[in-house]
Scaffold this motif. Structure first.
Motif, short mmCIF file in Angstrom:
data_model
loop_
_atom_site.label_atom_id
_atom_site.label_comp_id
_atom_site.label_asym_id
_atom_site.label_seq_id
_atom_site.Cartn_x
_atom_site.Cartn_y
_atom_site.Cartn_z
N UNK A 162 0.83 -1.21 0.00
CA UNK A 162 0.00 0.00 0.00
C UNK A 162 0.86 1.26 0.00
N UNK A 163 1.99 1.23 0.70
CA UNK A 163 2.87 2.40 0.71
C UNK A 163 3.54 2.59 -0.65
N UNK A 164 3.87 1.49 -1.33
CA UNK A 164 4.43 1.61 -2.68
C UNK A 164 3.39 2.18 -3.64
N UNK A 165 2.14 1.76 -3.51
CA UNK A 165 1.07 2.33 -4.34
C UNK A 165 0.97 3.84 -4.16
N UNK A 166 1.18 4.29 -2.94
CA UNK A 166 1.07 5.72 -2.65
C UNK A 166 2.15 6.55 -3.34
N UNK A 167 3.18 5.89 -3.88
CA UNK A 167 4.24 6.61 -4.59
C UNK A 167 3.82 6.97 -6.02
N UNK A 168 2.65 6.51 -6.47
CA UNK A 168 2.13 7.00 -7.74
C UNK A 168 1.88 5.97 -8.82
#
Length: 265
Positions: A162-168
């Motif tokens: 989920x944190x990687x998704x938040x990078x765009x």
């Protein structure tokens, strides 16, 4: 129309990973492959002895030459090595706007040799992640991208996804090949749900080029018109069979290659 996929990656002189593995994967899955070479490596199954980056301007020239003539259905990005190379790729993709971009954030080779300059990690996240339809880090790469310990359980994997998704990027596939247990479980995050994809873990040292080949197989599926989840599922099944067939080869003295053409010989 002929499905076409483009790989933007480094060359592996031993033929098991990088551009060579990508083109083999495309061909094995019925897709025409084009290439943009970002770096030359002096490499074999035991390690990487030298890396020679291709000048960023020439990387850009290759990108423009391919897109000006070929109807590229999907792009796979592998080894990018330097921040200047990343900028050239990002600018090129912005010029041509391909529909599908699969980014394999290659940081370390199977042999343990580093393939991405430490100073280029931020450029990878800020310039290429926002252009990616899918990124495909393995467990150590996901941890390194977030400056965290390697995830040791499903909850930690989901948190990092989920944190990687938040990078765009639009979707994330965290690969479980570096995990333990009888099953190798990959986790696909698309912003709406998490899909766990399991396959038997294959006991073999011949895993050179596995990550390159999986991401290329996903790009091949997208180039053929598959939806993302189908492309990922089909690619995982194919790479599992390619790993299972790897011991048919006797190539080198280290981590040998997977068998891209296991369906044919």
């Amino acid at each position: 129309m002929t499905p076409i996929a483009l790989t933007i990656a480094g060359s592996d002189s031993s033929g098991g990973a990088g551009i060579q593995a990508d083109l083999k994967s495309f061909a094995a899955l019925g897709v025409y492959g084009a290439s943009v070479i970002t770096a030359l490596t002096a490499q074999n199954t035991t390690g990487v002895s030298a890396i020679h980056p291709v000048p960023a301007a020439f990387v850009a020239a290759q990108i423009d030459a391919v897109f000006a003539d070929l109807a590229v259905g999907a792009v796979k990005i592998g080894m990018v090595a330097q921040a200047e190379t990343i900028a050239a790729i990002a600018d090129g993709l912005a010029r041509w706007s391909p529909r599908h971009v699969v980014l394999d954030p290659v940081m370390v080779a199977t042999s343990g040799d580093r393939l991405l300059a430490a100073g280029a990690v931020d450029a990878l996240k800020t310039r290429l992640f926002p252009l990616a339809s899918l990124i495909t880090p393995n467990l150590p790469e996901a941890a390194a991208l977030l400056s965290e310990p390697v995830a040791g359980n499903e909850a930690a994997v989901e948190s990092q996804g989920r944190r990687l998704l938040a990078l765009g990027c639009r979707a994330v596939l965290i690969k479980g090949g570096h995990g333990t247990g009888a099953e190798s479980i990959d986790y696909l995050f698309d912003g709406a749900r998490v899909v766990a994809l399991s396959a038997p873990r294959v006991a073999t040292p011949n895993t050179h080029g596995t990550g390159c080949s999986l991401s290329s197989a996903i790009a091949a599926g997208l180039a053929r018109g598959d939806e993302l989840e189908s492309a990922v599922r089909n690619a995982k099944a194919w790479i599992t069979d390619a790993i299972a067939a790897a011991d048919r080869f006797a190539v080198g003295h280290g981590h040998g290659p997977v068998h891209h053409f296991h369906k044919y010989y």
